[in-house]
Design a protein around this motif. Structure first.
Motif, PDB file in Angstrom:
ATOM      1  N   ALA A  35     -39.108 -38.979  37.294  1.00  0.00           N
ATOM      2  CA  ALA A  35     -39.397 -38.103  38.435  1.00  0.00           C
ATOM      3  C   ALA A  35     -39.527 -36.655  37.976  1.00  0.00           C
ATOM      4  CB  ALA A  35     -38.310 -38.237  39.496  1.00  0.00           C
ATOM      5  N   PHE A  36     -38.687 -36.233  37.051  1.00  0.00           N
ATOM      6  CA  PHE A  36     -38.754 -34.877  36.502  1.00  0.00           C
ATOM      7  C   PHE A  36     -40.140 -34.638  35.891  1.00  0.00           C
ATOM      8  CE2 PHE A  36     -38.354 -31.948  32.913  1.00  0.00           C
ATOM      9  CZ  PHE A  36     -37.775 -30.843  33.523  1.00  0.00           C
ATOM     10  N   ILE A  37     -40.608 -35.594  35.114  1.00  0.00           N
ATOM     11  CA  ILE A  37     -41.926 -35.470  34.484  1.00  0.00           C
ATOM     12  C   ILE A  37     -43.021 -35.402  35.548  1.00  0.00           C
ATOM     13  CG2 ILE A  37     -43.618 -36.699  33.046  1.00  0.00           C
ATOM     14  CD1 ILE A  37     -41.145 -37.681  31.375  1.00  0.00           C
ATOM     15  N   SER A  63     -40.519 -43.783  25.500  1.00  0.00           N
ATOM     16  CA  SER A  63     -41.303 -44.098  26.697  1.00  0.00           C
ATOM     17  C   SER A  63     -41.481 -42.857  27.578  1.00  0.00           C
ATOM     18  CB  SER A  63     -40.688 -45.250  27.484  1.00  0.00           C
ATOM     19  OG  SER A  63     -39.418 -44.914  27.982  1.00  0.00           O
ATOM     20  N   LEU A  64     -40.487 -41.981  27.627  1.00  0.00           N
ATOM     21  CA  LEU A  64     -40.625 -40.734  28.391  1.00  0.00           C
ATOM     22  C   LEU A  64     -41.641 -39.806  27.731  1.00  0.00           C
ATOM     23  CD1 LEU A  64     -36.876 -40.159  29.260  1.00  0.00           C
ATOM     24  CD2 LEU A  64     -38.699 -40.724  30.890  1.00  0.00           C
ATOM     25  N   ALA A  69     -47.032 -37.496  27.907  1.00  0.00           N
ATOM     26  CA  ALA A  69     -48.305 -37.284  27.218  1.00  0.00           C
ATOM     27  C   ALA A  69     -49.499 -37.703  28.070  1.00  0.00           C
ATOM     28  CB  ALA A  69     -48.308 -38.036  25.896  1.00  0.00           C
ATOM     29  N   LYS A  70     -49.295 -38.623  28.997  1.00  0.00           N
ATOM     30  CA  LYS A  70     -50.380 -39.123  29.843  1.00  0.00           C
ATOM     31  C   LYS A  70     -50.617 -38.254  31.078  1.00  0.00           C
ATOM     32  CE  LYS A  70     -49.549 -43.898  28.537  1.00  0.00           C
ATOM     33  NZ  LYS A  70     -49.050 -45.202  29.002  1.00  0.00           N
ATOM     34  N   ILE A  77     -44.351 -30.044  28.487  1.00  0.00           N
ATOM     35  CA  ILE A  77     -43.033 -30.676  28.565  1.00  0.00           C
ATOM     36  C   ILE A  77     -42.509 -30.804  27.140  1.00  0.00           C
ATOM     37  CG2 ILE A  77     -41.721 -32.737  29.186  1.00  0.00           C
ATOM     38  CD1 ILE A  77     -43.698 -33.169  31.486  1.00  0.00           C
ATOM     39  N   GLN A  78     -41.394 -30.136  26.899  1.00  0.00           N
ATOM     40  CA  GLN A  78     -40.801 -30.113  25.568  1.00  0.00           C
ATOM     41  C   GLN A  78     -39.581 -31.021  25.524  1.00  0.00           C
ATOM     42  OE1 GLN A  78     -42.214 -28.222  23.091  1.00  0.00           O
ATOM     43  NE2 GLN A  78     -43.757 -27.701  24.604  1.00  0.00           N
ATOM     44  N   PHE A  79     -39.514 -31.870  24.529  1.00  0.00           N
ATOM     45  CA  PHE A  79     -38.329 -32.685  24.270  1.00  0.00           C
ATOM     46  C   PHE A  79     -37.584 -32.012  23.130  1.00  0.00           C
ATOM     47  CE2 PHE A  79     -41.100 -35.508  26.504  1.00  0.00           C
ATOM     48  CZ  PHE A  79     -40.281 -36.408  27.165  1.00  0.00           C
ATOM     49  N   VAL A  80     -36.377 -31.552  23.404  1.00  0.00           N
ATOM     50  CA  VAL A  80     -35.648 -30.762  22.406  1.00  0.00           C
ATOM     51  C   VAL A  80     -34.439 -31.492  21.830  1.00  0.00           C
ATOM     52  CG1 VAL A  80     -36.480 -28.568  23.333  1.00  0.00           C
ATOM     53  CG2 VAL A  80     -34.323 -29.509  24.171  1.00  0.00           C
TER      54      VAL A  80
END
Length: 87
Positions: A35-37, A63-64, A69-70, A77-80
């Motif tokens: 939902a955040f994405i 998977s997130l 990416a899609k 969106i950064q994954f840290v």
């Protein structure tokens, strides 16, 4: 206590324009991360200058990342990963 600029540098978002919306969680079911994405993506589509930051690690990370990416927000969106407390 660290300042806004230091925190942005630490998270790798530097001078990203607009708002920074973040979530810190173990990347597992039930945390609302999909939902955040979707929300960050919708904000981007609506023209809001925003960067999404996901701090944490867990079994859903890949998977997130693929979900992000899609979306139109894939580049903001950064994954840290897991973040140790800053002093």
């Amino acid at each position: 206590e660290i300042g806004k600029k230091s925190a942005r540098r630490h998270l790798g978002i530097g001078d990203a324009p607009g708002y920074v919306i973040s979530v810190a969680a173990r990347l597992v079911e039930g945390k609302g991360l999909s939902a955040f994405i979707r929300v960050i993506s919708q904000l981007r589509t609506d023209g809001v200058a925003v960067t999404g930051v996901i701090a944490g690690s867990g079994p859903l990370e890949q998977s997130l990342r693929a979900q992000a990416a899609k979306t139109p927000a894939g580049d903001i969106i950064q994954f840290v990963g897991y973040q140790y407390p800053l002093k």
